[in-house]
Design a protein around this motif. Structure first.
Motif, PDB file in Angstrom:
ATOM      1  N   ALA A  96      19.793   0.159  17.645  1.00 51.94           N
ATOM      2  CA  ALA A  96      19.746  -0.951  16.685  1.00 51.94           C
ATOM      3  C   ALA A  96      18.306  -1.352  16.375  1.00 51.94           C
ATOM      4  CB  ALA A  96      20.512  -2.145  17.259  1.00 51.94           C
ATOM      5  N   PRO A  97      18.094  -2.048  15.259  1.00 49.93           N
ATOM      6  CA  PRO A  97      16.758  -2.530  14.898  1.00 49.93           C
ATOM      7  C   PRO A  97      16.115  -3.338  16.021  1.00 49.93           C
ATOM      8  CG  PRO A  97      18.228  -2.771  13.042  1.00 49.93           C
ATOM      9  CD  PRO A  97      19.090  -2.335  14.201  1.00 49.93           C
ATOM     10  N   THR A  98      14.809  -3.226  16.110  1.00 56.64           N
ATOM     11  CA  THR A  98      13.903  -3.832  17.099  1.00 56.64           C
ATOM     12  C   THR A  98      13.926  -3.085  18.431  1.00 56.64           C
ATOM     13  OG1 THR A  98      15.358  -5.508  18.133  1.00 56.64           O
ATOM     14  CG2 THR A  98      14.255  -6.121  16.072  1.00 56.64           C
ATOM     15  N   PHE A 140       7.191 -12.271   8.499  1.00 54.95           N
ATOM     16  CA  PHE A 140       7.354 -11.029   7.748  1.00 54.95           C
ATOM     17  C   PHE A 140       8.748 -10.455   8.003  1.00 54.95           C
ATOM     18  CE2 PHE A 140       6.593  -6.539   6.667  1.00 54.95           C
ATOM     19  CZ  PHE A 140       5.886  -6.690   5.479  1.00 54.95           C
ATOM     20  N   PRO A 141       9.433  -9.981   6.961  1.00 52.21           N
ATOM     21  CA  PRO A 141      10.800  -9.455   7.141  1.00 52.21           C
ATOM     22  C   PRO A 141      10.816  -8.189   7.990  1.00 52.21           C
ATOM     23  CG  PRO A 141       9.994  -8.959   4.941  1.00 52.21           C
ATOM     24  CD  PRO A 141       8.992  -9.901   5.549  1.00 52.21           C
ATOM     25  N   LEU A 142      11.947  -7.937   8.625  1.00 52.22           N
ATOM     26  CA  LEU A 142      12.106  -6.743   9.445  1.00 52.22           C
ATOM     27  C   LEU A 142      12.397  -5.551   8.533  1.00 52.22           C
ATOM     28  CD1 LEU A 142      12.255  -5.761  12.420  1.00 52.22           C
ATOM     29  CD2 LEU A 142      14.729  -6.076  12.273  1.00 52.22           C
ATOM     30  N   PHE A 183       9.347  -1.717  10.876  1.00 50.86           N
ATOM     31  CA  PHE A 183       8.000  -1.401  10.416  1.00 50.86           C
ATOM     32  C   PHE A 183       7.175  -2.667  10.191  1.00 50.86           C
ATOM     33  CE2 PHE A 183       4.835  -0.171   7.293  1.00 50.86           C
ATOM     34  CZ  PHE A 183       4.475   1.117   7.662  1.00 50.86           C
ATOM     35  N   MET A 184       5.924  -2.626  10.669  1.00 54.34           N
ATOM     36  CA  MET A 184       5.021  -3.765  10.498  1.00 54.34           C
ATOM     37  C   MET A 184       3.689  -3.268   9.951  1.00 54.34           C
ATOM     38  SD  MET A 184       4.919  -7.103  10.955  1.00 54.34           S
ATOM     39  CE  MET A 184       6.228  -7.347  12.162  1.00 54.34           C
ATOM     40  N   PRO A 185       3.385  -3.528   8.664  1.00 56.91           N
ATOM     41  CA  PRO A 185       2.098  -3.104   8.104  1.00 56.91           C
ATOM     42  C   PRO A 185       0.923  -3.714   8.870  1.00 56.91           C
ATOM     43  CG  PRO A 185       3.613  -3.806   6.379  1.00 56.91           C
ATOM     44  CD  PRO A 185       4.241  -4.189   7.678  1.00 56.91           C
ATOM     45  N   GLY A 186      -0.170  -2.983   8.921  1.00 50.87           N
ATOM     46  CA  GLY A 186      -1.324  -3.440   9.687  1.00 50.87           C
ATOM     47  C   GLY A 186      -1.934  -4.728   9.172  1.00 50.87           C
ATOM     48  N   TRP A 187      -1.716  -5.045   7.877  1.00 50.73           N
ATOM     49  CA  TRP A 187      -2.355  -6.228   7.309  1.00 50.73           C
ATOM     50  C   TRP A 187      -1.567  -7.517   7.558  1.00 50.73           C
ATOM     51  CZ3 TRP A 187       1.431  -7.747   4.042  1.00 50.73           C
ATOM     52  CH2 TRP A 187       2.183  -6.769   3.394  1.00 50.73           C
ATOM     53  N   VAL A 188      -0.386  -7.417   8.182  1.00 52.77           N
ATOM     54  CA  VAL A 188       0.409  -8.619   8.462  1.00 52.77           C
ATOM     55  C   VAL A 188      -0.272  -9.454   9.541  1.00 52.77           C
ATOM     56  CG1 VAL A 188       2.597  -9.469   9.386  1.00 52.77           C
ATOM     57  CG2 VAL A 188       2.579  -7.552   7.783  1.00 52.77           C
TER      58      VAL A 188
END
Length: 251
Positions: free
Chosen positions: A33-35, A76-78, A65-70
């Motif tokens: 599952a996610p996470t 931020f949405p999952l 996924f988490m972009p580096g600029w967050v």
């Protein structure tokens, strides 16, 4: 989309299918599952100068996924999926499409068919796996997110595309599947630009997957046993696949 999947293959089977030097031991997982951590494959440095042999490596990342600029992940949405049609140009995925393409091994995935508006039946879950069994490799993207305190989290997402006719009876999206002969091309972020691998981000052939109705036990993340993929009687049979007409139209 793809919100749950299965990886029940052994480490040895995964290493053989994806041409890996080796994979650390891990148990089969029937409700990823996610996470949660997911196994991914990346292309490493060549072992010898001029060698054409792949040097693929397995590692674990967080599915989401988490972009580096967050700056603040709480706001931020999952992002568990990335749309193949827009990933090349979208800010969240642009860098990863160019520099960090990955493969995500799976034995199959789950999808839910929504009943018609006038149908009282509940959602029907399906386990969708390759017809001939074995391992499938989803196209994915990876990014390492760094917090203000210097800690890092490796994250990933599965690329999806418009469903083929068979899959569209359940859902309008499906994971992008990379064929074994295209593994090296997809993972090669040094010489293969995103536009040069865009032709790989298409739906699987119509007869590649089979859809097996399963119980709603998969809805709960706490349920993780092999009984999740056992067939059940579906609440309403899937509509037959519409065959494409061979007759040309004048309109």
């Amino acid at each position: 989309m793809c919100g749950r999947f299965v990886l029940k293959a052994t480490p040895e089977e995964i290493a053989d299918h994806l041409d890996l030097i080796g994979v650390e031991d891990f148990p089969p997982r029937f409700n990823i599952a996610p996470t949660q951590p997911i196994l991914i494959i990346v292309e490493g440095e060549r072992q010898e100068v001029g060698s054409n042999l792949p040097n693929r490596q397995a590692m674990l990342v967080r599915w989401g996924f988490m972009p580096g600029w967050v700056k603040d992940p709480k706001t931020f949405p999952l992002l568990i999926n990335a749309r193949a049609e827009t990933a090349i140009g979208k800010a969240s995925f642009r860098a990863a499409m160019r520099h960090r393409r990955i493969l995500i091994p799976a034995s199959g995935f789950y999808e839910w068919k929504r009943p018609a508006k006038d149908d009282c039946c509940k959602l029907q879950a399906y386990y969708i796996r390759p017809k001939h069994g074995g391992i499938v490799a989803f196209a994915g993207l990876m990014e390492t997110w760094s917090s203000a305190d210097g800690s890092e989290v490796d994250t990933g997402a599965i690329l999806t595309t418009a469903a083929n006719a068979s899959m569209s009876r359940i859902h309008d999206r499906m994971p992008v599947v990379i064929a074994p002969q295209d593994f090296s091309r997809w993972l090669d972020c040094k010489t293969q630009e995103p536009r040069e691998v865009s032709s790989l981000m298409t739906a699987a052939d119509e007869d590649f997957f089979e859809m097996i109705p399963v119980s709603d036990k998969v809805n709960k993340v706490a349920n993780v046993g092999p009984d999740l993929i056992e067939p059940v009687e579906e609440t309403a049979p899937l509509a037959p696949v519409k065959e494409k007409s061979e007759q040309l139209s004048l309109f």
